[in-house]
Design a protein around this motif. Structure first.
Motif, mmCIF file in Angstrom:
data_model
loop_
_atom_site.group_PDB
_atom_site.id
_atom_site.type_symbol
_atom_site.label_atom_id
_atom_site.label_comp_id
_atom_site.label_asym_id
_atom_site.label_seq_id
_atom_site.Cartn_x
_atom_site.Cartn_y
_atom_site.Cartn_z
ATOM 1 N N SER A 7 0.959 -1.172 0.151
ATOM 2 C CA SER A 7 0.014 0.071 0.064
ATOM 3 C C SER A 7 1.036 1.177 0.052
ATOM 4 C CB SER A 7 -0.891 -0.021 1.304
ATOM 5 O OG SER A 7 -0.299 0.222 2.307
ATOM 6 N N LEU A 8 0.204 2.408 -0.317
ATOM 7 C CA LEU A 8 0.869 3.757 -0.172
ATOM 8 C C LEU A 8 1.453 4.035 1.278
ATOM 9 C CD1 LEU A 8 -1.400 5.882 -2.538
ATOM 10 C CD2 LEU A 8 0.892 5.105 -3.256
ATOM 11 N N LYS A 9 0.444 3.806 2.033
ATOM 12 C CA LYS A 9 0.833 3.840 3.399
ATOM 13 C C LYS A 9 1.989 3.106 3.792
ATOM 14 C CE LYS A 9 -1.635 3.998 7.764
ATOM 15 N NZ LYS A 9 -2.995 3.819 8.496
ATOM 16 N N THR A 10 2.094 1.684 3.634
ATOM 17 C CA THR A 10 3.027 1.084 3.888
ATOM 18 C C THR A 10 4.686 1.400 3.331
ATOM 19 O OG1 THR A 10 1.735 -1.080 4.054
ATOM 20 C CG2 THR A 10 4.354 -1.071 3.580
ATOM 21 N N VAL A 11 4.507 1.987 2.000
ATOM 22 C CA VAL A 11 5.458 2.250 1.276
ATOM 23 C C VAL A 11 6.020 3.823 2.010
ATOM 24 C CG1 VAL A 11 6.433 3.617 -0.956
ATOM 25 C CG2 VAL A 11 5.321 1.423 -1.082
ATOM 26 N N TYR A 12 5.231 4.568 2.077
ATOM 27 C CA TYR A 12 5.575 5.939 2.673
ATOM 28 C C TYR A 12 6.059 5.798 4.256
ATOM 29 C CZ TYR A 12 4.984 10.752 4.070
ATOM 30 O OH TYR A 12 5.174 12.358 4.918
ATOM 31 N N ARG A 13 5.439 4.746 4.927
ATOM 32 C CA ARG A 13 6.114 4.494 6.269
ATOM 33 C C ARG A 13 7.558 4.161 6.242
ATOM 34 N NH1 ARG A 13 3.082 7.985 7.606
ATOM 35 N NH2 ARG A 13 0.969 7.534 8.403
ATOM 36 N N ALA A 14 7.708 3.025 5.309
ATOM 37 C CA ALA A 14 8.985 2.645 5.158
ATOM 38 C C ALA A 14 10.004 3.457 4.803
ATOM 39 C CB ALA A 14 9.164 1.473 4.051
ATOM 40 N N VAL A 15 9.608 4.482 3.941
ATOM 41 C CA VAL A 15 10.536 5.557 3.446
ATOM 42 C C VAL A 15 10.937 6.358 4.482
ATOM 43 C CG1 VAL A 15 10.793 7.567 1.938
ATOM 44 C CG2 VAL A 15 9.986 5.610 0.984
ATOM 45 N N GLU A 16 9.949 6.823 5.347
ATOM 46 C CA GLU A 16 9.808 7.777 6.621
ATOM 47 C C GLU A 16 10.818 7.035 7.696
ATOM 48 O OE1 GLU A 16 6.259 10.092 8.906
ATOM 49 O OE2 GLU A 16 6.072 7.899 8.940
ATOM 50 N N GLU A 17 10.672 5.825 7.873
ATOM 51 C CA GLU A 17 11.543 5.282 8.883
ATOM 52 C C GLU A 17 12.972 4.833 8.428
ATOM 53 O OE1 GLU A 17 9.905 1.158 9.847
ATOM 54 O OE2 GLU A 17 8.152 2.069 10.597
ATOM 55 N N ALA A 18 13.106 4.910 7.120
ATOM 56 C CA ALA A 18 14.402 4.802 6.599
ATOM 57 C C ALA A 18 15.174 6.113 6.547
ATOM 58 C CB ALA A 18 14.745 4.395 4.988
ATOM 59 N N ALA A 19 14.475 7.269 6.312
ATOM 60 C CA ALA A 19 14.808 8.694 6.505
ATOM 61 C C ALA A 19 15.130 8.994 7.759
ATOM 62 C CB ALA A 19 13.912 9.749 5.910
ATOM 63 N N ALA A 20 14.503 8.579 8.725
ATOM 64 C CA ALA A 20 14.651 8.839 10.362
ATOM 65 C C ALA A 20 15.912 8.022 10.644
ATOM 66 C CB ALA A 20 13.516 8.715 11.051
ATOM 67 N N SER A 21 16.084 7.014 10.159
ATOM 68 C CA SER A 21 17.382 6.300 10.714
ATOM 69 C C SER A 21 18.566 6.934 10.134
ATOM 70 C CB SER A 21 17.296 4.680 10.219
ATOM 71 O OG SER A 21 17.712 4.649 8.630
ATOM 72 N N MET A 22 18.746 7.925 9.218
ATOM 73 C CA MET A 22 19.546 8.642 8.882
ATOM 74 C C MET A 22 19.759 10.074 9.239
ATOM 75 S SD MET A 22 19.962 7.261 4.750
ATOM 76 C CE MET A 22 18.593 6.588 4.404
ATOM 77 N N GLY A 23 18.495 10.200 10.127
ATOM 78 C CA GLY A 23 18.499 11.489 10.781
ATOM 79 C C GLY A 23 17.934 12.648 9.952
ATOM 80 N N THR A 24 16.863 12.178 9.102
ATOM 81 C CA THR A 24 16.444 13.260 8.378
ATOM 82 C C THR A 24 14.760 12.881 8.354
ATOM 83 O OG1 THR A 24 16.497 14.741 6.391
ATOM 84 C CG2 THR A 24 16.744 12.145 6.030
ATOM 85 N N GLY A 25 14.157 13.414 7.410
ATOM 86 C CA GLY A 25 12.813 13.042 7.354
ATOM 87 C C GLY A 25 12.258 13.433 6.005
ATOM 88 N N ILE A 26 10.913 13.273 5.717
ATOM 89 C CA ILE A 26 10.308 13.403 4.436
ATOM 90 C C ILE A 26 9.702 14.924 4.436
ATOM 91 C CG2 ILE A 26 8.417 12.802 2.850
ATOM 92 C CD1 ILE A 26 8.565 10.046 4.107
ATOM 93 N N GLU A 27 10.234 15.724 3.301
ATOM 94 C CA GLU A 27 9.758 16.879 2.995
ATOM 95 C C GLU A 27 8.484 16.876 2.441
ATOM 96 O OE1 GLU A 27 11.057 20.697 0.392
ATOM 97 O OE2 GLU A 27 12.801 19.725 1.344
ATOM 98 N N ARG A 28 8.143 15.802 1.434
ATOM 99 C CA ARG A 28 7.099 16.072 0.481
ATOM 100 C C ARG A 28 6.934 14.799 -0.049
ATOM 101 N NH1 ARG A 28 7.186 17.852 -4.723
ATOM 102 N NH2 ARG A 28 9.043 18.597 -5.365
ATOM 103 N N GLY A 29 5.721 14.511 -0.458
ATOM 104 C CA GLY A 29 5.619 13.258 -1.470
ATOM 105 C C GLY A 29 5.211 13.937 -2.830
ATOM 106 N N GLU A 30 5.144 12.987 -3.845
ATOM 107 C CA GLU A 30 5.088 13.375 -5.435
ATOM 108 C C GLU A 30 4.282 12.592 -6.013
ATOM 109 O OE1 GLU A 30 6.841 16.453 -8.838
ATOM 110 O OE2 GLU A 30 8.153 14.807 -7.925
ATOM 111 N N LEU A 31 3.286 12.543 -6.658
ATOM 112 C CA LEU A 31 2.754 11.704 -7.485
ATOM 113 C C LEU A 31 2.631 12.053 -9.024
ATOM 114 C CD1 LEU A 31 0.789 9.146 -7.995
ATOM 115 C CD2 LEU A 31 -1.139 10.564 -7.614
#
Length: 75
Positions: free
Chosen positions: A13-37
């Motif tokens: 799901s979109l939600k699963t993908v977004y959360r996975a990217v969010e967690e990966a970014a957090a593990s590198m000390g950053t976050g998600i600025e925005r998504g784009e479709l």
């Protein structure tokens, strides 16, 4: 910057993908600025979430495949 293609939203799901990217970014000390479709997505792809919840803050109804197809002038 992360770029990806989601080819089977019923499997992942979109939600699963977004959360996975969010967690990966957090593990590198950053976050998600925005998504784009790029292009359109079927309404079904947003089941269980909202465009805003997956970072699509400038989302327009025309990005929903069914809305886009229904607005086309086929004549």
């Amino acid at each position: 910057q992360v770029s990806m293609n989601l080819t089977d939203y019923q499997r992942t799901s979109l939600k699963t993908v977004y959360r996975a990217v969010e967690e990966a970014a957090a593990s590198m000390g950053t976050g998600i600025e925005r998504g784009e479709l790029i292009g359109c997505a079927p309404l079904e792809a947003f089941r269980g979430t909202t465009p805003d919840a997956v970072g699509l803050h400038d989302f327009r109804p025309e990005k929903i495949l069914e809305t886009h197809l229904n607005s086309e002038d086929w004549s």
